[in-house]
Design a protein around this motif. Structure first.
Motif, PDB file in Angstrom:
ATOM      1  N   PHE A   3       0.778  -1.310   0.019  1.00  0.00           N
ATOM      2  CA  PHE A   3      -0.073   0.056  -0.115  1.00  0.00           C
ATOM      3  C   PHE A   3       0.740   1.185   0.088  1.00  0.00           C
ATOM      4  CE2 PHE A   3      -2.401   3.244   2.141  1.00  0.00           C
ATOM      5  CZ  PHE A   3      -3.555   3.337   1.572  1.00  0.00           C
ATOM      6  N   TYR A   4       1.861   1.168   0.763  1.00  0.00           N
ATOM      7  CA  TYR A   4       2.921   2.512   1.125  1.00  0.00           C
ATOM      8  C   TYR A   4       3.556   2.549  -0.497  1.00  0.00           C
ATOM      9  CZ  TYR A   4       7.430   4.324   2.789  1.00  0.00           C
ATOM     10  OH  TYR A   4       8.613   5.021   3.255  1.00  0.00           O
ATOM     11  N   VAL A   5       4.200   1.740  -0.989  1.00  0.00           N
ATOM     12  CA  VAL A   5       4.698   1.629  -2.489  1.00  0.00           C
ATOM     13  C   VAL A   5       3.826   2.224  -3.516  1.00  0.00           C
ATOM     14  CG1 VAL A   5       6.031   0.040  -4.095  1.00  0.00           C
ATOM     15  CG2 VAL A   5       6.359  -0.015  -1.729  1.00  0.00           C
ATOM     16  N   TRP A   6       2.622   1.352  -3.584  1.00  0.00           N
ATOM     17  CA  TRP A   6       1.810   1.621  -4.839  1.00  0.00           C
ATOM     18  C   TRP A   6       1.180   2.879  -4.594  1.00  0.00           C
ATOM     19  CZ3 TRP A   6       1.972   1.156  -9.318  1.00  0.00           C
ATOM     20  CH2 TRP A   6       0.815   1.282 -10.296  1.00  0.00           C
ATOM     21  N   GLY A   7       0.999   3.568  -3.229  1.00  0.00           N
ATOM     22  CA  GLY A   7       0.335   4.921  -3.025  1.00  0.00           C
ATOM     23  C   GLY A   7       1.205   6.208  -3.523  1.00  0.00           C
ATOM     24  N   GLN A   8       2.629   5.567  -3.882  1.00  0.00           N
ATOM     25  CA  GLN A   8       3.430   6.956  -4.292  1.00  0.00           C
ATOM     26  C   GLN A   8       3.368   7.088  -5.574  1.00  0.00           C
ATOM     27  OE1 GLN A   8       7.488   6.746  -2.908  1.00  0.00           O
ATOM     28  NE2 GLN A   8       6.846   5.296  -1.078  1.00  0.00           N
ATOM     29  N   VAL A   9       2.559   6.511  -6.433  1.00  0.00           N
ATOM     30  CA  VAL A   9       2.059   6.624  -7.837  1.00  0.00           C
ATOM     31  C   VAL A   9       1.175   7.695  -7.769  1.00  0.00           C
ATOM     32  CG1 VAL A   9       1.090   5.589  -9.951  1.00  0.00           C
ATOM     33  CG2 VAL A   9       2.651   4.266  -8.647  1.00  0.00           C
ATOM     34  N   GLU A  10      -0.129   7.497  -6.883  1.00  0.00           N
ATOM     35  CA  GLU A  10      -1.453   8.445  -6.967  1.00  0.00           C
ATOM     36  C   GLU A  10      -2.077   7.922  -5.647  1.00  0.00           C
ATOM     37  OE1 GLU A  10      -4.472  10.348  -7.313  1.00  0.00           O
ATOM     38  OE2 GLU A  10      -4.788   7.970  -7.622  1.00  0.00           O
ATOM     39  N   ALA A  11      -2.416   8.967  -4.958  1.00  0.00           N
ATOM     40  CA  ALA A  11      -2.706   8.765  -3.628  1.00  0.00           C
ATOM     41  C   ALA A  11      -4.174   8.520  -3.641  1.00  0.00           C
ATOM     42  CB  ALA A  11      -2.444  10.121  -2.633  1.00  0.00           C
ATOM     43  N   GLY A  12      -4.952   9.227  -4.598  1.00  0.00           N
ATOM     44  CA  GLY A  12      -6.706   9.267  -4.493  1.00  0.00           C
ATOM     45  C   GLY A  12      -7.289   8.138  -4.681  1.00  0.00           C
ATOM     46  N   HIS A  13      -6.554   7.224  -5.420  1.00  0.00           N
ATOM     47  CA  HIS A  13      -7.304   5.680  -5.383  1.00  0.00           C
ATOM     48  C   HIS A  13      -6.917   5.055  -4.240  1.00  0.00           C
ATOM     49  CE1 HIS A  13      -3.386   3.866  -6.437  1.00  0.00           C
ATOM     50  NE2 HIS A  13      -3.896   2.662  -6.593  1.00  0.00           N
ATOM     51  N   SER A  14      -6.181   5.239  -3.372  1.00  0.00           N
ATOM     52  CA  SER A  14      -5.883   4.543  -2.229  1.00  0.00           C
ATOM     53  C   SER A  14      -7.014   4.489  -1.328  1.00  0.00           C
ATOM     54  CB  SER A  14      -4.491   5.307  -1.472  1.00  0.00           C
ATOM     55  OG  SER A  14      -3.334   4.987  -2.191  1.00  0.00           O
ATOM     56  N   CYS A  15      -7.918   5.781  -1.612  1.00  0.00           N
ATOM     57  CA  CYS A  15      -9.105   5.628  -0.417  1.00  0.00           C
ATOM     58  C   CYS A  15     -10.070   4.856  -0.531  1.00  0.00           C
ATOM     59  CB  CYS A  15      -9.848   7.080  -0.824  1.00  0.00           C
ATOM     60  SG  CYS A  15     -11.246   7.195   0.169  1.00  0.00           S
ATOM     61  N   PRO A  16     -10.464   4.321  -1.899  1.00  0.00           N
ATOM     62  CA  PRO A  16     -11.468   3.304  -1.925  1.00  0.00           C
ATOM     63  C   PRO A  16     -10.743   1.868  -1.784  1.00  0.00           C
ATOM     64  CG  PRO A  16     -10.942   4.041  -4.016  1.00  0.00           C
ATOM     65  CD  PRO A  16     -10.560   4.932  -3.171  1.00  0.00           C
ATOM     66  N   ILE A  17      -9.426   1.722  -1.883  1.00  0.00           N
ATOM     67  CA  ILE A  17      -8.684   0.469  -1.590  1.00  0.00           C
ATOM     68  C   ILE A  17      -8.708   0.411  -0.055  1.00  0.00           C
ATOM     69  CG2 ILE A  17      -6.502  -0.619  -1.480  1.00  0.00           C
ATOM     70  CD1 ILE A  17      -7.983  -0.574  -4.114  1.00  0.00           C
ATOM     71  N   SER A  18      -8.384   1.582   0.766  1.00  0.00           N
ATOM     72  CA  SER A  18      -8.097   1.533   2.054  1.00  0.00           C
ATOM     73  C   SER A  18      -9.367   0.924   2.704  1.00  0.00           C
ATOM     74  CB  SER A  18      -7.768   2.722   2.524  1.00  0.00           C
ATOM     75  OG  SER A  18      -7.811   2.921   3.939  1.00  0.00           O
ATOM     76  N   MET A  19     -10.771   1.542   2.296  1.00  0.00           N
ATOM     77  CA  MET A  19     -12.078   1.498   2.696  1.00  0.00           C
ATOM     78  C   MET A  19     -12.335  -0.044   2.867  1.00  0.00           C
ATOM     79  SD  MET A  19     -14.223   4.986   2.473  1.00  0.00           S
ATOM     80  CE  MET A  19     -14.099   5.029   0.600  1.00  0.00           C
ATOM     81  N   THR A  20     -12.021  -0.430   1.583  1.00  0.00           N
ATOM     82  CA  THR A  20     -12.362  -1.903   1.427  1.00  0.00           C
ATOM     83  C   THR A  20     -11.421  -2.770   2.252  1.00  0.00           C
ATOM     84  OG1 THR A  20     -12.704  -1.591  -0.887  1.00  0.00           O
ATOM     85  CG2 THR A  20     -12.566  -3.825  -0.442  1.00  0.00           C
ATOM     86  N   TYR A  21     -10.348  -2.479   2.405  1.00  0.00           N
ATOM     87  CA  TYR A  21      -9.522  -3.134   3.443  1.00  0.00           C
ATOM     88  C   TYR A  21     -10.304  -3.174   4.927  1.00  0.00           C
ATOM     89  CZ  TYR A  21      -5.754  -4.106   6.838  1.00  0.00           C
ATOM     90  OH  TYR A  21      -4.707  -4.606   7.905  1.00  0.00           O
ATOM     91  N   ALA A  22     -10.591  -1.994   5.113  1.00  0.00           N
ATOM     92  CA  ALA A  22     -10.962  -1.733   6.582  1.00  0.00           C
ATOM     93  C   ALA A  22     -12.437  -2.152   6.821  1.00  0.00           C
ATOM     94  CB  ALA A  22     -10.939  -0.199   6.941  1.00  0.00           C
ATOM     95  N   ALA A  23     -13.346  -2.377   5.894  1.00  0.00           N
ATOM     96  CA  ALA A  23     -14.670  -2.816   6.051  1.00  0.00           C
ATOM     97  C   ALA A  23     -14.829  -4.192   6.570  1.00  0.00           C
ATOM     98  CB  ALA A  23     -15.353  -2.831   4.810  1.00  0.00           C
ATOM     99  N   VAL A  24     -13.764  -5.054   5.862  1.00  0.00           N
ATOM    100  CA  VAL A  24     -14.243  -6.550   6.479  1.00  0.00           C
ATOM    101  C   VAL A  24     -14.277  -6.993   7.945  1.00  0.00           C
ATOM    102  CG1 VAL A  24     -13.010  -8.989   6.387  1.00  0.00           C
ATOM    103  CG2 VAL A  24     -12.752  -7.278   4.503  1.00  0.00           C
ATOM    104  N   PRO A  25     -13.333  -6.265   8.831  1.00  0.00           N
ATOM    105  CA  PRO A  25     -13.547  -6.779  10.365  1.00  0.00           C
ATOM    106  C   PRO A  25     -14.895  -6.161  10.924  1.00  0.00           C
ATOM    107  CG  PRO A  25     -11.838  -5.136  10.176  1.00  0.00           C
ATOM    108  CD  PRO A  25     -11.984  -5.539   8.801  1.00  0.00           C
ATOM    109  N   ALA A  26     -15.396  -4.790  10.246  1.00  0.00           N
ATOM    110  CA  ALA A  26     -16.483  -4.503  10.794  1.00  0.00           C
ATOM    111  C   ALA A  26     -17.853  -5.169  10.298  1.00  0.00           C
ATOM    112  CB  ALA A  26     -16.662  -3.093  10.215  1.00  0.00           C
ATOM    113  N   LEU A  27     -17.619  -5.998   9.011  1.00  0.00           N
ATOM    114  CA  LEU A  27     -18.833  -6.447   8.400  1.00  0.00           C
ATOM    115  C   LEU A  27     -18.828  -7.916   9.348  1.00  0.00           C
ATOM    116  CD1 LEU A  27     -20.792  -6.498   6.201  1.00  0.00           C
ATOM    117  CD2 LEU A  27     -18.960  -7.477   4.744  1.00  0.00           C
ATOM    118  N   ARG A  28     -18.001  -8.404   9.826  1.00  0.00           N
ATOM    119  CA  ARG A  28     -18.043  -9.609  10.605  1.00  0.00           C
ATOM    120  C   ARG A  28     -18.812  -9.521  11.817  1.00  0.00           C
ATOM    121  NH1 ARG A  28     -11.474 -11.397  10.472  1.00  0.00           N
ATOM    122  NH2 ARG A  28     -11.484 -12.176   8.297  1.00  0.00           N
ATOM    123  N   ALA A  29     -19.315  -8.223  12.226  1.00  0.00           N
ATOM    124  CA  ALA A  29     -20.300  -7.966  13.309  1.00  0.00           C
ATOM    125  C   ALA A  29     -21.636  -8.865  12.640  1.00  0.00           C
ATOM    126  CB  ALA A  29     -20.639  -6.768  13.707  1.00  0.00           C
TER     127      ALA A  29
END
Length: 540
Positions: A118-144
C-alpha cells in the motif's frame, strides 16, 4: 526565431527506479515476519517507478471524475465517470491484494505485507488509495453480521477488480466504502440525523443526507443511522438483490484541495435499503474497527508521501548544480535533506510496526499497544506530512512550484490524512480516551518504548518526561496535543534506536530529544552524519 540559449543543469526524470527499494520499509517488513513478500514489494515498486505508472497518476488528477446524475432521456442514474487510467490504478492495487485480501491470507505477516505494498503503490497516486483502504477496513466491521460477512467477504478479498454497478453477489470482486459524516455533526457522528426504520423482512429503510462520502461508485457502504435502538451501523449495497438500484442519490462531487482523482460526494438516502451490522445502538462500536484500520492507512499514506518527497528532493539536489557544485554537496542543503529523510524514516518505521501489530490480533498486549500507538502516531505522522511536503517542494526552488514537477500535487495531498478519520484534535483526544478507558494500553505502550532503555540517554530522558506529563491530569485536554506529540516521538525514537540506521537514530535523538534543533527542517546539529542519512533516499 534564433535559439536564445542551450538548456543545461536540468534534472533528469525520476523514472525507471524501484520505489520498493526503501531500506526502512524493507527492514520493517522483515521484522514483521513478512520477508516472504519482499519480491512482490519490489515488483510493485518497479511498476510504481515506471514512466507509465507515473503518467497514469498525472492524467487521473488532471482529468477529474465527472458526476452524471441523469442519462440523456432524463432517467436518474447516479453514475461517476473516471479517466480510464483510474481503473488501471485500481486494477493493480486489487490484483496485488492491497484491499481486503489479507483478511483471508493465513501467512505470517499478511497485514504487514499488505501495508508495505500500500505504501509503495500509493506513491504513484494517492486518490485511489481511498477506496482500497476502505475496502480493507470494511471486512472486520462486516464480521459483526456473520451472514453478510459469509456472503461478501470472499468478494471483498478477491484479487479481481470488477467495476460497474451490478448486484454484489454476482460480481467477481467488490469495493466497499464508508459513509458517516453529516453536515450538522462532522466528527461528532452521534449527532447524525439519518433515520433507519425496520421493515418486516429484516431490512431497514434509511432516509438522510451524508455530507461527505468518498468513492461513491463503490459496490456497498457501511453507514451510520439512527435506528429505534439508537445509532447503528448498516450495510447498503448500491444495487439491491433484485437487481434494482438502491435509491442512494449522488447530489454533487466535492471540489477538494487535493485528492482530485478520487470522487468524493454528497449523497441522499431516499428510502434506501440497508441491513443491520452488529446490534442496534452500538453503531460506533461496530464501525470503530473500520475507522482504526483506515487510521492506520492514513499513517501509512502520510509516511508514503514523506518518502516520495524525500526521494524527489534528494534526486533533484543530486543532479542540480549551483554556486559551483551539486546542491546535495552544499552543507545547508545537506542539512535540510538529512532532516527530511530522518522524518520520513521515523514515519515509515512506526507505520510498519503498527501494521505488524495488526497481524497479532490474538495477542492482548499487542492489541493494547496498537490501540494507543495508532492514536498517537496517526496524530503526529499525519500532522508532520504538510510541513514535510512544503520543505521538500522548496528544495526544488521555483521548479517545485510548477505543476510539471509533481510537487504541488504532493503538497495539496499532504493535509488530507490529518483531517480524514478524525482531525488533529479528534486524534489527540482519542489517545487520551484510550488511556482513560484502557489503562492497559499505557502499560503496553511503555513496555514497547522501554525496550530501547539504555540505548540512548537522550531518549531515556524524554521517556521520563512523558511519564511525568501523564501523571499531571490538570488541564490534560488543553495539553493533549503536546502530550500526544511527546508520546509519538518517544515511540519513533525507541524504534529507531533499536532498529534504525545508527546515523538516523542519532540525528533523531539529538534533534527531537536533545534540544539541538530549530523549528524548521534543516536545523540538525553539527556532527550528525548527513551523508549517510541522505544516501538512504538516493535512487540508483
Amino acid at each position: 526565431m534564433p535559439a536564445t540559449h542551450e538548456v543545461t543543469n536540468q534534472v533528469p526524470p525520476l523514472t525507471g527506479h524501484d520505489v520498493g527499494a526503501d531500506p526502512a520499509l524493507l527492514e520493517g517488513l522483515e521484522r514483521a515476519g513478512a520477508g516472504w513478500a519482499a519480491g512482490e514489494v519490489h515488483e510493485l515498486g518497479r511498476l510504481a517507478g515506471s514512466e507509465q505508472a507515473q503518467e497514469w497518476g498525472r492524467l487521473v488528477n488532471e482529468n477529474e471524475p465527472v458526476l452524471r446524475t441523469h442519462d440523456r432521456y432524463g432517467n436518474r442514474i447516479d453514475e461517476v465517470e473516471f479517466h480510464p487510467h483510474w481503473h488501471d490504478l485500481m486494477t493493480v492495487a486489487v490484483s496485488h491484494g492491497l484491499h481486503g485480501t489479507p483478511w483471508q491470507d493465513r501467512r505470517e505477516g499478511a497485514h504487514a505485507a499488505r501495508a508495505a505494498k500500500f505504501y509503495v503503490w500509493g506513491q504513484v497516486e494517492a486518490g485511489h488509495s481511498c477506496p482500497i483502504s476502505m475496502t480493507y477496513a470494511a471486512v472486520p466491521a462486516l464480521r459483526a453480521n456473520p451472514e453478510l460477512a459469509a456472503r461478501y467477504e470472499p468478494l471483498l478479498a478477491a484479487t479481481e477488480y470488477d467495476f460497474g454497478l451490478r448486484e454484489p453477489s454476482g460480481k467477481r470482486g467488490l469495493i466497499a466504502g464508508m459513509s458517516m459524516t453529516e453536515k450538522q455533526g462532522g466528527s461528532d457522528v452521534r449527532a447524525n440525523t439519518t433515520t433507519a426504520t425496520p421493515s418486516a423482512d429484516g431490512s431497514y429503510t434509511l432516509v438522510g443526507h451524508k455530507w461527505f462520502t468518498s468513492a461513491p461508485m463503490s459496490d456497498m457502504f457501511l453507514t451510520l443511522a439512527q435506528a429505534p435502538g439508537g445509532l447503528s451501523c448498516f450495510l447498503l449495497p448500491r444495487v439491491l438483490p433484485d437487481g434494482s438500484r438502491n435509491p442512494i442519490r449522488l447530489q454533487r462531487l466535492k471540489d477538494k484541495l487535493g485528492n482530485r482523482s478520487n470522487a468524493s460526494s454528497e449523497i441522499e438516502y431516499d428510502n434506501a435499503v440497508g441491513w443491520l451490522v452488529g446490534e442496534e445502538g452500538r453503531g460506533v462500536r461496530t464501525i470503530i474497527e473500520m475507522v482504526n484500520n483506515t487510521r492506520l492507512d492514513c499513517t501509512l499514506g502520510s509516511a508514503s508521501g514523506m518518502r516520495l518527497g524525500a526521494v524527489r528532493a534528494v534526486h533533484h539536489a543530486t543532479h542540480r548544480h549551483a554556486f559551483g557544485k551539486a546542491l546535495v554537496d552544499q552543507p545547508l542543503m545537506a542539512n535540510v535533506l538529512a532532516d527530511l529523510v530522518v522524518e520520513s524514516e521515523a514515519a515509515t518505521t512506526v507505520a510498519m510496526r503498527l501494521a505488524a501489530a495488526g497481524d497479532r490480533r490474538g495477542d492482548a498486549q499487542e492489541q493494547a499497544f496498537r490501540r494507543l500507538g495508532l492514536a498517537v502516531s496517526k496524530y503526529w505522522v499525519c500532522k508532520r506530512a504538510p510541513m514535510h511536503a512544503a520543505e521538500a517542494l522548496e528544495c526544488f526552488g521555483g521548479n517545485g512550484y510548477v505543476e510539471e514537477s509533481g510537487m504541488p500535487r504532493l503538497y495539496r495531498e499532504a493535509p488530507l490524512s490529518s483531517i480524514w478519520e478524525g482531525s488533529g484534535n479528534v486524534a489527540a483526544l482519542d489517545a487520551l480516551r484510550a488511556m482513560g478507558k484502557q489503562p492497559e494500553s499505557v502499560a503496553a505502550f511503555f513496555a514497547e518504548v522501554e525496550q530501547a532503555a539504555g540505548g540512548d540517554a537522550r531518549l531515556d530522558d524524554a521517556v521520563g518526561r512523558v511519564r511525568k506529563e501523564l501523571t499531571d491530569l490538570d488541564g490534560i485536554e488543553y495539553r493533549a496535543r503536546r502530550v500526544v506529540e511527546a508520546m509519538a516521538l518517544v515511540l519513533q525514537g525507541s524504534l529507531l534506536v533499536r532498529h534504525g540506521h545508527p546515523a538516523v537514530a542519532d540525528a533523531f535523538c539529538a534533534s527531537r530529544f536533545g534540544g539541538d534543533w530549530g523549528i524548521a527542517f534543516g536545523t540538525l546539529p553539527v556532527g550528525v552524519d548527513a551523508g549517510a542519512i541522505i544516501e538512504r533516499a538516493a535512487v540508483r
